[in-house]
Each structure stands twice: as C-alpha cells, then as structure tokens.
Design an enzyme around this catalytic site. Structure first.
Site, PDB file in Angstrom:
ATOM      1  N   THR A 197       0.818  -1.205   0.000  1.00 47.24           N
ATOM      2  CA  THR A 197       0.000   0.000   0.000  1.00 47.24           C
ATOM      3  C   THR A 197       0.854   1.257   0.000  1.00 47.24           C
ATOM      4  O   THR A 197       0.407   2.324  -0.429  1.00 47.24           O
ATOM      5  CB  THR A 197      -0.947  -0.007   1.213  1.00 47.24           C
ATOM      6  OG1 THR A 197      -1.605  -1.276   1.283  1.00 47.24           O
ATOM      7  CG2 THR A 197      -1.989   1.075   1.125  1.00 47.24           C
ATOM      8  N   TYR A 235       7.734 -12.714  -9.047  1.00 46.00           N
ATOM      9  CA  TYR A 235       8.210 -12.753 -10.429  1.00 46.00           C
ATOM     10  C   TYR A 235       9.061 -13.978 -10.741  1.00 46.00           C
ATOM     11  O   TYR A 235       8.845 -14.668 -11.716  1.00 46.00           O
ATOM     12  CB  TYR A 235       8.982 -11.477 -10.810  1.00 46.00           C
ATOM     13  CG  TYR A 235       9.310 -11.420 -12.291  1.00 46.00           C
ATOM     14  CD1 TYR A 235       8.333 -11.069 -13.213  1.00 46.00           C
ATOM     15  CD2 TYR A 235      10.569 -11.782 -12.765  1.00 46.00           C
ATOM     16  CE1 TYR A 235       8.602 -11.058 -14.568  1.00 46.00           C
ATOM     17  CE2 TYR A 235      10.845 -11.782 -14.111  1.00 46.00           C
ATOM     18  CZ  TYR A 235       9.866 -11.424 -15.017  1.00 46.00           C
ATOM     19  OH  TYR A 235      10.140 -11.419 -16.352  1.00 46.00           O
ATOM     20  N   TYR A 242       5.381 -12.572   4.664  1.00 44.56           N
ATOM     21  CA  TYR A 242       4.227 -11.958   4.008  1.00 44.56           C
ATOM     22  C   TYR A 242       3.823 -12.857   2.846  1.00 44.56           C
ATOM     23  O   TYR A 242       4.542 -12.966   1.857  1.00 44.56           O
ATOM     24  CB  TYR A 242       4.598 -10.553   3.538  1.00 44.56           C
ATOM     25  CG  TYR A 242       3.511  -9.778   2.824  1.00 44.56           C
ATOM     26  CD1 TYR A 242       2.174 -10.176   2.837  1.00 44.56           C
ATOM     27  CD2 TYR A 242       3.831  -8.604   2.147  1.00 44.56           C
ATOM     28  CE1 TYR A 242       1.200  -9.446   2.188  1.00 44.56           C
ATOM     29  CE2 TYR A 242       2.856  -7.868   1.496  1.00 44.56           C
ATOM     30  CZ  TYR A 242       1.544  -8.285   1.514  1.00 44.56           C
ATOM     31  OH  TYR A 242       0.578  -7.562   0.858  1.00 44.56           O
ATOM     32  N   ARG A 299      -0.533 -11.623  -5.595  1.00 41.36           N
ATOM     33  CA  ARG A 299       0.422 -10.672  -6.171  1.00 41.36           C
ATOM     34  C   ARG A 299       1.741 -11.330  -6.568  1.00 41.36           C
ATOM     35  O   ARG A 299       2.350 -10.953  -7.560  1.00 41.36           O
ATOM     36  CB  ARG A 299       0.710  -9.530  -5.179  1.00 41.36           C
ATOM     37  CG  ARG A 299      -0.418  -8.530  -5.042  1.00 41.36           C
ATOM     38  CD  ARG A 299      -0.005  -7.378  -4.135  1.00 41.36           C
ATOM     39  NE  ARG A 299      -1.052  -6.370  -4.019  1.00 41.36           N
ATOM     40  CZ  ARG A 299      -1.216  -5.330  -4.832  1.00 41.36           C
ATOM     41  NH1 ARG A 299      -0.383  -5.159  -5.849  1.00 41.36           N
ATOM     42  NH2 ARG A 299      -2.187  -4.470  -4.645  1.00 41.36           N
TER      43      ARG A 299
END
Length: 292
Positions: free
Chosen positions: A44, A106, A132, A137
C-alpha cells in the site's frame, strides 16, 4: 509480539517526491487513533516504485516519528534475496522492530527456493521477520510445510501476514508453527473470522482511512466481544470492499483525500487515480462507516 490494528501505511508523495512533514503528521494521527504498530513501505506504500534511498528514508522517518510509541514493522521484501537483506540491514540500523518480508515475486521459485530465501535472510540478520504471504500478487505461496520449517529452524521468524484469503490456513499454520507464532490477517474483510480462528490482528489497508474504527474492531476481537466486533465489521465491510474496487492504493488515496483533505495523495505510475465508479463506491462506503 505484534497484535491489533496495524496500518500498511500509504506514502505521502507531493510533486513526485516524499512529503516528509505530511508523513510525520500521518504517523502521529495513526498512533493517536489507536493503531498498535505501523508498516511503512509495504504494498500500500507503493514500495515497488520507490528508489532504495526513498525506501530507507521512509522507514527511518516512520521509526523517528513513532519514537517508540508503537512498534514499526518495516517492509523489506524483494524478489532479489540480497536486496531484501540490504533492506533488512537498513531497517535494523534505523531502529525498526521487525521486517515484513514478502515471498519472492516474479521469479516463481519452488518451495525449496522459498525456504532458502528466508533462511538466507534469517541467517545473516537477527531482525525479527514476519513472513508476508500474498500469492495473488507474487504467484508464489509460502506453503504450510515451509512455514513450519522456517518457524522451527529460526527463532527470528516470528509470524506471518496471511493474505491468502484462505481462513483454513490460520488453523493449519497454528498447528504447524505453534500458538506463539504471530498470525496477522492481510485482508481486512476476513479479519473477523481470522481472529476467531487464532489470529491476533490485521496489517490493514482500511486503517489508513479509518484507524479509530479499525482499532476498536481489533480491540473487540481481542476482548472476545464478538457482537461488537460483528457490528463494527458490518459498518466497515463496504469500505473494505470499496478500497479494492480499483488498483490499490488508488482507492485508498482517494478515500484519504475525503477523510484528510490536508494529506497529499499523489500516486506513482503504473497506478493511476481510481475510476469514477470506484470513487462512487468509496464515497458510499465512507458514508456508511460514518467517516464523512
């Protein structure tokens, strides 16, 4: 070690650069409203578009302004293991209390690669690590067996921000990693169920906009006052939903412009200002929550 309402702070940009005074004011407001810890340089906070120098400055600024009033969990993730370690060293030097380290994105490592990534960091820096896990994502999941290995092999791997959206993981991770392993929800909308299953708080997007209500919600959960927690959940849910009605943190910064018009709310490309329909959803949600 960490619990309650923990905002994943937006970063205050003005004319393309960090507005340090506005960020200091934002930190003070969050603490005054009852936030129990702070996370600078998370998703964020648009960490993906910060330079390393900006990243380190935001963490240091947050630690300095918090001044020990609440812990600071510095975002330190990278898909490059050595860069993640550099972030951890900088956060530790700045006085952060822990590092929030996202699964490598990625690259798409296998589970052994995920284990080795976090092991490398834990072996070289003694700053506590909160894993995390946000597969939506990163594409990469920190599997429960890997989490078990990490929690058992390294005392400094102390918890997880779980943004899988799978509430069953809370119990699986509790059984695998022990009751002292700190489980924090990474999703506001499921934080009620997450806490009921053994979680102790939320690293929150919504707390950027509604820090007081989010703090009250988490306090109700901690006290076992589930009727009050449910009442607050219903009041906040439309906002939880609206803040992801367009690419985050676009709607969050739009909402902040309504609640705190004094705050700079610039975004960095490739994130753009939210659509008209997203803004309308945020407006309605802010009214339901009683924030405007």
């Amino acid at each position: 070690m960490f619990s309650g309402s923990i905002p994943a702070l937006v970063t205050t940009f003005r004319d393309g650069s960090l507005d340090e005074q506005a960020f200091r004011s934002f930190v003070d407001w969050q603490i005054a409203e009852g936030s129990t810890a702070l996370v600078p340089c998370g998703t964020t906070g648009e960490s993906a578009t910060m330079t390393i120098e900006e990243h380190n400055r935001v963490v240091a600024l947050c630690v300095e302004q918090a001044a020990g009033r609440v812990p600071v969990i510095a975002g330190c993730g990278s898909n490059d293991t050595k860069i993640a370690l550099e972030h951890m060293f900088a956060a530790q030097a700045a006085g952060a209390n822990a590092a929030l380290v996202v699964a490598p994105y990625y690259n798409k490592p296998n589970q052994e690669g995920v284990y080795q990534h976090f092991a490398y960091l834990a072996q070289r820096c003694d700053l506590p690590i909160i894993l995390y896990n946000v597969p939506s994502r990163t594409i990469t999941d920190i599997g429960v067996p890997v989490m078990h290995r990490l929690a058992n092999d390294f005392q400094t791997i102390v918890g997880v921000k779980d943004a899988t959206g799978n509430l069953g993981r809370v119990t699986a991770q509790r059984l695998a990693c022990g009751t002292d392993f700190c489980q924090l929800s990474g999703n506001d909308e499921t934080a009620l169920g997450f806490n009921a299953m053994g979680g102790v708080g939320c690293i929150s997007v919504t707390a950027n906009v509604a820090p007081g209500l989010c703090a009250q919600f988490q306090a109700a959960c901690a006290a076992g006052d589930w009727p009050l927690a449910l009442e607050l959940q219903d009041r906040l849910y439309p906002l939880h939903d609206a803040l992801f009605s367009d690419s985050s943190p676009g709607p969050v910064k739009y909402a902040l412009s309504r609640v705190r018009p004094d705050m700079p709310v610039e975004l960095r490309l490739p994130i753009t200002w939210p659509s008209a329909s997203s803004q309308a959803a945020v407006d309605r949600a802010l009214e339901i929550a009683g924030l405007v």
